[in-house]
Scaffold this motif. Sequence first.
Motif, mmCIF file in Angstrom:
data_model
loop_
_atom_site.group_PDB
_atom_site.id
_atom_site.type_symbol
_atom_site.label_atom_id
_atom_site.label_comp_id
_atom_site.label_asym_id
_atom_site.label_seq_id
_atom_site.Cartn_x
_atom_site.Cartn_y
_atom_site.Cartn_z
ATOM 1 N N THR A 27 0.806 -1.215 0.000
ATOM 2 C CA THR A 27 0.000 0.000 0.000
ATOM 3 C C THR A 27 0.838 1.264 0.000
ATOM 4 O OG1 THR A 27 -0.087 0.064 2.434
ATOM 5 C CG2 THR A 27 -1.796 -1.207 1.309
ATOM 6 N N GLN A 29 2.084 2.514 2.710
ATOM 7 C CA GLN A 29 1.781 3.212 3.948
ATOM 8 C C GLN A 29 2.747 2.811 5.060
ATOM 9 O OE1 GLN A 29 -2.436 2.235 4.451
ATOM 10 N NE2 GLN A 29 -2.957 4.282 3.770
ATOM 11 N N TRP A 30 3.082 3.803 5.881
ATOM 12 C CA TRP A 30 3.916 3.594 7.063
ATOM 13 C C TRP A 30 3.035 3.486 8.292
ATOM 14 C CZ3 TRP A 30 9.197 3.115 6.851
ATOM 15 C CH2 TRP A 30 9.826 3.504 5.658
ATOM 16 N N HIS A 31 3.479 2.697 9.261
ATOM 17 C CA HIS A 31 2.723 2.531 10.502
ATOM 18 C C HIS A 31 3.704 2.512 11.667
ATOM 19 C CE1 HIS A 31 -0.810 1.234 8.108
ATOM 20 N NE2 HIS A 31 0.111 0.701 7.336
ATOM 21 N N ARG A 83 -5.267 -3.399 8.202
ATOM 22 C CA ARG A 83 -4.237 -2.660 7.458
ATOM 23 C C ARG A 83 -3.321 -3.597 6.679
ATOM 24 N NH1 ARG A 83 -6.136 0.265 11.408
ATOM 25 N NH2 ARG A 83 -5.966 2.553 11.413
ATOM 26 N N ARG A 171 1.690 3.298 -6.192
ATOM 27 C CA ARG A 171 1.442 3.831 -4.856
ATOM 28 C C ARG A 171 -0.018 4.228 -4.710
ATOM 29 N NH1 ARG A 171 1.207 8.757 -2.122
ATOM 30 N NH2 ARG A 171 2.259 8.812 -0.095
ATOM 31 N N ALA A 173 -1.809 5.697 -1.487
ATOM 32 C CA ALA A 173 -1.848 6.078 -0.077
ATOM 33 C C ALA A 173 -2.844 7.224 0.105
ATOM 34 C CB ALA A 173 -0.449 6.451 0.394
ATOM 35 N N CYS A 174 -2.652 8.002 1.165
ATOM 36 C CA CYS A 174 -3.676 8.975 1.528
ATOM 37 C C CYS A 174 -3.910 10.035 0.447
ATOM 38 C CB CYS A 174 -3.327 9.631 2.860
ATOM 39 S SG CYS A 174 -1.775 10.580 2.856
ATOM 40 N N HIS A 206 -0.469 14.247 6.393
ATOM 41 C CA HIS A 206 -1.595 13.392 6.008
ATOM 42 C C HIS A 206 -2.543 14.186 5.121
ATOM 43 C CE1 HIS A 206 -4.192 10.003 6.179
ATOM 44 N NE2 HIS A 206 -5.083 10.528 6.988
ATOM 45 N N GLU A 222 -6.869 5.600 9.602
ATOM 46 C CA GLU A 222 -6.086 6.281 10.624
ATOM 47 C C GLU A 222 -6.881 7.443 11.205
ATOM 48 O OE1 GLU A 222 -1.652 8.333 11.026
ATOM 49 O OE2 GLU A 222 -2.485 7.840 9.066
#
Length: 234
Positions: A27, A29-31, A83, A171, A173-174, A206, A222
């Motif tokens: 995704t 995305q970082w977590h 996620r 990619r 993501a947001c 974000h 998130e």
Amino acid sequence: MSDFVVPSSVHVTRGERGDMVLLNAHTGQWHLLNETGRVVFDELRRTGDLGCAVTALEERFPAVDADALRVDVDRLVTDLVERDLLRLARHAGGVSVALPERQDVSAGPGSRALAVGCLLVAVVLLRLPLRASIAVVLRLKRNLVRRPATVTEGLAVLELAHAMSRWFPGRMACMELSLTTVLMGAARRQGLEWCFGHSRDPLTFHSWVESGGVVVQRGDDEPVADTYQRVLAV
């Protein structure tokens, strides 16, 4: 016998304060997991066993009520599965994980085609300088939008954007998802705000969608309101 497995797309690094940073390469995305979350994730990564993860947490925090710890582990595991940072093992059909209810995102071919088209437009726009992307979005909204979208309408569009994004190989993501959602809303003559903001500690950035100042997000997204300060709404 393992209950859970960590997908090969998840890359892990340990932080300096006992926390853990996860990158979902699928995704983009970082977590971030705090020390408590790291203990649970480490145990699940090592054994795949939910009971072992709970036991490890009980041993680390003996003063905390065991039932409360189990509730916290269940909530964390649910978030990790949602996620795609953790997956149920194929033979673990008896494991109970309380996944949040999702809205029905079934849509006809016309809606799916619209979602795919808006997704592709969003990807192209985000290759431009941000000021150019914002200018295009403002013009589209000015020419197309006839009324503000309700939160329910915004959520339906967001769910469809998520559903259609799964096939995209790049990619997603947001920024991509929020812009796709705003473009789809405009195409339906419904106005949504494309929002940008940041958190302070740690400093992260974000992008999300709002309807009349109310954040539009799914149950597994998130958290925005308690985490990010809005800087710009388009």
